[in-house]
Scaffold this active site. Sequence first.
Site, PDB file in Angstrom:
ATOM      1  N   ARG A 144      40.649  42.531  38.952  1.00  0.00           N
ATOM      2  CA  ARG A 144      40.191  43.914  38.849  1.00  0.00           C
ATOM      3  C   ARG A 144      41.113  44.810  39.660  1.00  0.00           C
ATOM      4  NH1 ARG A 144      35.561  45.201  41.125  1.00  0.00           N
ATOM      5  NH2 ARG A 144      35.138  46.918  39.721  1.00  0.00           N
TER       6      ARG A 144
ATOM      7  N   LYS B  57      34.753  35.085  48.692  1.00  0.00           N
ATOM      8  CA  LYS B  57      34.867  35.157  47.233  1.00  0.00           C
ATOM      9  C   LYS B  57      35.093  33.777  46.627  1.00  0.00           C
ATOM     10  CE  LYS B  57      36.848  37.990  43.626  1.00  0.00           C
ATOM     11  NZ  LYS B  57      37.170  39.356  43.290  1.00  0.00           N
TER      12      LYS B  57
ATOM     13  N   ARG C 285      31.261  47.246  50.249  1.00  0.00           N
ATOM     14  CA  ARG C 285      31.456  46.381  51.419  1.00  0.00           C
ATOM     15  C   ARG C 285      30.440  46.714  52.498  1.00  0.00           C
ATOM     16  NH1 ARG C 285      36.083  49.830  51.511  1.00  0.00           N
ATOM     17  NH2 ARG C 285      35.955  51.254  53.275  1.00  0.00           N
TER      18      ARG C 285
END
Length: 325
Positions: A122, A187, A322
């Site tokens: 992305r 992640k 975040r």
Amino acid sequence: MSLPVLLPLLADGEFRSGQQLADALGVSRTAVWKQLNKFAEETGVEIESVRGRGYRITGGLDLLDSEAVTDALDSSAQTLLRELIIAPTIDSTNAELMRRAQSGASGGLVCVAEQQSAGRGRRGRTWVSPFAGNLYLSILWDFDSGAAALEGLSLAVGVAVSRALGEACDVEPALKWPNDIQHAGKKLGGILLEMSGDADGRCQVVVGIGLNVAMPKGAAREIDQAWTDLRTLVPDCPPRSALLAALLNELLPLLEGFEAGGFAPWRDAWQSLDAYAGQRVVLDTGAAQMAGIARGVDDRGALQLETTTGVQSVYGGEISLRGAT
Ligand code: BTN
């Protein structure tokens, strides 16, 4: 690059002599040496060569096997899968399916690769895609009613991926709006949807999923954020072919039903996996930042951000989330 035919002979991580490999292929030992050198150069896979013992790939290789994948599909996924392409190396599995869509391919086509040379992430990022380490998967699907009917699809894909990981290796990932698959704040995977065709009518979507399975140390140095992989979380995680089948068992039926049902039936499941529920966050749109408390998503998949001026709905795109400091 084509996979050296002798790679499966070395995939178990045991030594094979140059002569054994040469005999198996009916070529000279020099040809074996050249093939392996070229392969190692192109993929970064380390091939040990020891005088008197031969060659081995330390730790072996978990290669994708199309028969193992299709054998492990349940009946509904088997019906929905039109073709499974396993590429040794490719620029990007998403790019490949976008090209095929342009040339008239229809939905149900799945492309996976052992390695991507230009994996797309992305926000224009590169997706680090080393050989035979992780899963790089794209699915092409046809939709009739344009982009509006696809709202929330990438979030539902996150739920389907989480379910597949629970099923295949007992891991429970969390989801970070809109498209990250995480474990304990690191992640584990990402989702990238690309669309071609008519935004108001018939269109095709490529659903791209990158999942960290066993990230080689060398490749990991290129990643600029906290990450983890399945091997770290579950040392006896099943082979990648079994993981791929588990993903397709969840994803193909999701794609089949999404246009009729939309995101609403997935919303509760998404919220139960929401990594940031009730937390103070900062939304970064690139142009501006908005602070607030994450209050889940609505029926369209829009983030509900509680700010000092009320709850705002924030739709996908290039927004990152975040934990506020
Ligand atoms: C993200 O940035 O979080 C999304 C990453 C998506 C990566 C996958 S790997 C398979 C498919 N092919 C690509 O080029 N990208 C997606």
